[in-house]
Design an enzyme around this catalytic site. Structure first.
Site, mmCIF file in Angstrom:
data_model
loop_
_atom_site.group_PDB
_atom_site.id
_atom_site.type_symbol
_atom_site.label_atom_id
_atom_site.label_comp_id
_atom_site.label_asym_id
_atom_site.label_seq_id
_atom_site.Cartn_x
_atom_site.Cartn_y
_atom_site.Cartn_z
ATOM 1 N N HIS A 221 0.874 -1.185 0.000
ATOM 2 C CA HIS A 221 0.000 0.000 0.000
ATOM 3 C C HIS A 221 0.910 1.233 0.000
ATOM 4 C CE1 HIS A 221 -2.668 2.994 1.956
ATOM 5 N NE2 HIS A 221 -3.681 2.252 1.550
ATOM 6 N N LYS B 222 -10.242 -0.793 10.734
ATOM 7 C CA LYS B 222 -10.452 -2.010 9.929
ATOM 8 C C LYS B 222 -10.784 -3.204 10.823
ATOM 9 C CE LYS B 222 -7.121 -0.491 6.470
ATOM 10 N NZ LYS B 222 -7.749 0.055 5.265
ATOM 11 N N ASP C 166 3.280 -4.608 8.106
ATOM 12 C CA ASP C 166 2.079 -3.800 7.958
ATOM 13 C C ASP C 166 0.880 -4.740 8.101
ATOM 14 O OD1 ASP C 166 -0.186 -2.554 7.033
ATOM 15 O OD2 ASP C 166 0.726 -1.731 5.213
ATOM 16 N N GLN D 28 -4.355 -5.027 6.902
ATOM 17 C CA GLN D 28 -5.367 -5.921 6.335
ATOM 18 C C GLN D 28 -5.462 -7.241 7.085
ATOM 19 O OE1 GLN D 28 -7.673 -5.267 4.185
ATOM 20 N NE2 GLN D 28 -6.890 -3.243 3.643
ATOM 21 N N CYS E 232 -4.831 2.569 -3.521
ATOM 22 C CA CYS E 232 -3.569 3.074 -2.951
ATOM 23 C C CYS E 232 -2.446 2.058 -3.155
ATOM 24 C CB CYS E 232 -3.712 3.425 -1.476
ATOM 25 S SG CYS E 232 -4.917 4.695 -1.173
HETATM 26 N N1 7TS Z 1 -1.559 -0.787 4.724
HETATM 27 C C1 7TS Z 1 -2.480 -1.543 4.100
HETATM 28 C C2 7TS Z 1 -2.130 -2.918 3.646
HETATM 29 C C3 7TS Z 1 -3.763 -1.013 3.897
HETATM 30 O O1 7TS Z 1 -4.682 -1.761 3.290
HETATM 31 C C4 7TS Z 1 -4.061 0.293 4.342
HETATM 32 C C5 7TS Z 1 -5.404 0.923 4.093
HETATM 33 C C6 7TS Z 1 -3.062 1.006 5.000
HETATM 34 C C7 7TS Z 1 -1.826 0.437 5.167
HETATM 35 C C8 7TS Z 1 -3.289 2.369 5.565
HETATM 36 O O2 7TS Z 1 -4.160 2.305 6.638
HETATM 37 P P1 7TS Z 1 -4.701 3.660 7.311
HETATM 38 O O3 7TS Z 1 -5.744 3.189 8.251
HETATM 39 O O4 7TS Z 1 -3.551 4.312 7.979
HETATM 40 O O5 7TS Z 1 -5.263 4.479 6.176
HETATM 41 N N2 7TS Z 1 -6.110 0.382 3.024
HETATM 42 C C9 7TS Z 1 -7.215 0.896 2.439
HETATM 43 C C10 7TS Z 1 -7.891 0.277 1.403
HETATM 44 O O6 7TS Z 1 -7.577 -0.797 0.902
HETATM 45 N N3 7TS Z 1 -8.935 1.036 1.022
HETATM 46 O O7 7TS Z 1 -8.952 2.123 1.812
HETATM 47 C C11 7TS Z 1 -7.890 2.049 2.694
#
Ligand code: 7TS
Length: 414
Positions: free
Chosen positions: A131, A234, A208, A211, A372
């Site tokens: 991501h 999430k 990370d 997910q 992303c």
């Molecule tokens: N890493 C992964 C693998 C992700 O899927 C996401 C967010 C992030 C980092 C960042 O997370 P945040 O909570 O700091 O934004 N993924 C997604 C998505 O797949 N659609 O919207 C956000």
């Protein structure tokens, strides 16, 4: 004589759905079919009630008041930290740092762990399925330090090429930052194996977990990862709160990420003495109630049971995959052997945004775009994909609605 079968826990998605008020609403006059869980998950009533209750009854700032409410809020806040510690099986609760989310946790590591250490020519290893939030902070760090970003490739199924990983680990590698599960492909990476290999080269590992965390049990001691990051939103908790786990020994050696209140022990104009872990990394008033509600979300998930969740979602994905593959012109993007509950796909000549729009009119929420993860899109030669992502409250009927919806899209554009 026959004996009664041992009690088998039956996964009752219909009952679970009753805990999520938003799932009762309609969109465009149709019952909502929420399949955008990889972007963010919906919240159970227990989490919503907790937020209202704490603001109504127990709200004050933490760590600074002798008064009853401040002590109460502090107890709840630190209690949430302990829930996260137990959920990840971290050795100490002070290895759990509250952040705004995965993104902030990764930036913290880049700037606090990487920036003072990395020199020109040092290498940071990531994978081709990251991501943007596990790419851009490292590129920024490379600009600041002269370090170089190296990328472990993936194959056409969306699986990491492990031979290349081994080859890319060198005596210049300073950090491996890799996703546990890809948001664009669903691939689950063999992080335990990657960590072992990296450690053999003396390379620390940041995982990370954005997910992975809603779908599987994570034990940071068993993994032996050095850092693990995830977002509360999430995991059926509030947005604006996330977690950085770090090994005590490493966190202790790192300078603060931000300066301000709560992260200090003593301040004079000449010199400031920093606070102990984890407060050293928590400058300013934290997202108090969101942290407490994240603890409630973790309790909620554990009451269902992460193994039961994983099994239900695995069955949903298998069913959806089987149905999807029968649709002419549909191409699955991401067919790794180890996959979480994400179905990313394209349809011949139909733009994913059109797929998303028509499905929305049927009440079905999916995500269309690059997720992303633009380098993943480039690798597969597509501008975007349509992505359905499942949570434990999704049902087989909803998969049927999705498949019927996709067939409708083809009819409209056919
Ligand atoms: N890493 C992964 C693998 C992700 O899927 C996401 C967010 C992030 C980092 C960042 O997370 P945040 O909570 O700091 O934004 N993924 C997604 C998505 O797949 N659609 O919207 C956000």
């Amino acid at each position: 004589m026959s004996t009664a079968p041992a009690a088998v826990p039956i996964f009752d998605a219909a009952r679970i759905r009753k805990d999520f008020p938003i799932l009762e609403r309609q969109v465009h006059g149709q019952p909502l079919v929420y399949l955008d869980n990889a972007a963010t998950a919906q919240k159970p009533k227990a989490v919503l009630d907790c937020i209202a209750r704490v603001y109504t009854e127990d709200y004050a700032n933490v760590h600074r008041g002798v008064h009853t409410l401040s002590q109460r809020a502090t107890e709840l806040f630190e209690g949430a930290r302990e829930k996260v510690q137990r959920h990840l099986n971290a050795r100490h609760s002070h290895e759990i740092v509250f952040t705004r989310g995965t993104t902030e946790a990764i930036n913290l590591i880049a700037q606090s762990y990487g920036r003072p250490r990395f020199k020109a020519g040092d290498e940071i290893l990531i994978s081709a399925m990251e991501h943007h939030s596990n790419i851009v902070p490292w590129q920024m760090l490379c600009e600041q330090t002269g370090a170089v970003l190296k990328v472990v490739p993936i194959d056409r199924t969306g699986t990491l090429v492990l031979d290349q990983f081994e080859a890319l680990l060198s005596n210049r590698t300073r950090l491996l930052a890799v996703t546990h599960m890809s948001n664009a492909l669903g691939t689950i990476n063999p992080v335990e194996k990657l960590i072992k290999q990296a450690h053999r080269h003396g390379v620390p590992v940041l995982v990370d977990g954005a997910q992975a965390i809603p779908h599987m049990a994570v034990d940071v001691q068993a993994l032996d990862c050095d850092f693990y990051a995830f977002s509360g939103h999430k995991l059926y908790g509030p947005a604006g709160i996330g977690i950085l786990y770090g090994k005590e020994e490493l966190l202790n050696k790192m300078p603060p990420y931000q300066g301000g209140g709560d992260m200090i022990r003593r301040v004079t104009f000449e010199k400031t003495e920093y606070n102990a872990l984890p407060y050293k990394f928590e400058a300013g008033t934290p997202s108090i109630v969101d942290a407490i509600a994240l603890g409630v979300a973790i309790d909620y998930v554990n009451a269902i049971g992460i193994e039961a969740i994983a099994e239900h979602e695995h069955r949903l994905l298998a069913y959806a995959t089987e149905q999807a593959l029968q649709i002419p012109g549909l191409a699955l993007i991401g067919q790794a052997a180890e996959k979480g509950a994400i179905l990313s796909f394209t349809l011949n000549r139909i733009h994913p945004h059109d797929i998303g729009t028509i499905l929305d009119h049927l009440g079905i929420a999916i995500r269309a775009g690059h997720h992303c993860a633009m380098p993943v899109m480039d690798f597969f030669g597509v501008p975007a994909t349509a992505r359905a992502s499942f949570g434990f409250y999704n049902t087989f009927n909803e998969v049927d609605a999705l498949i019927a919806g996709i067939r409708k899209v083809i009819e409209v554009f056919g």
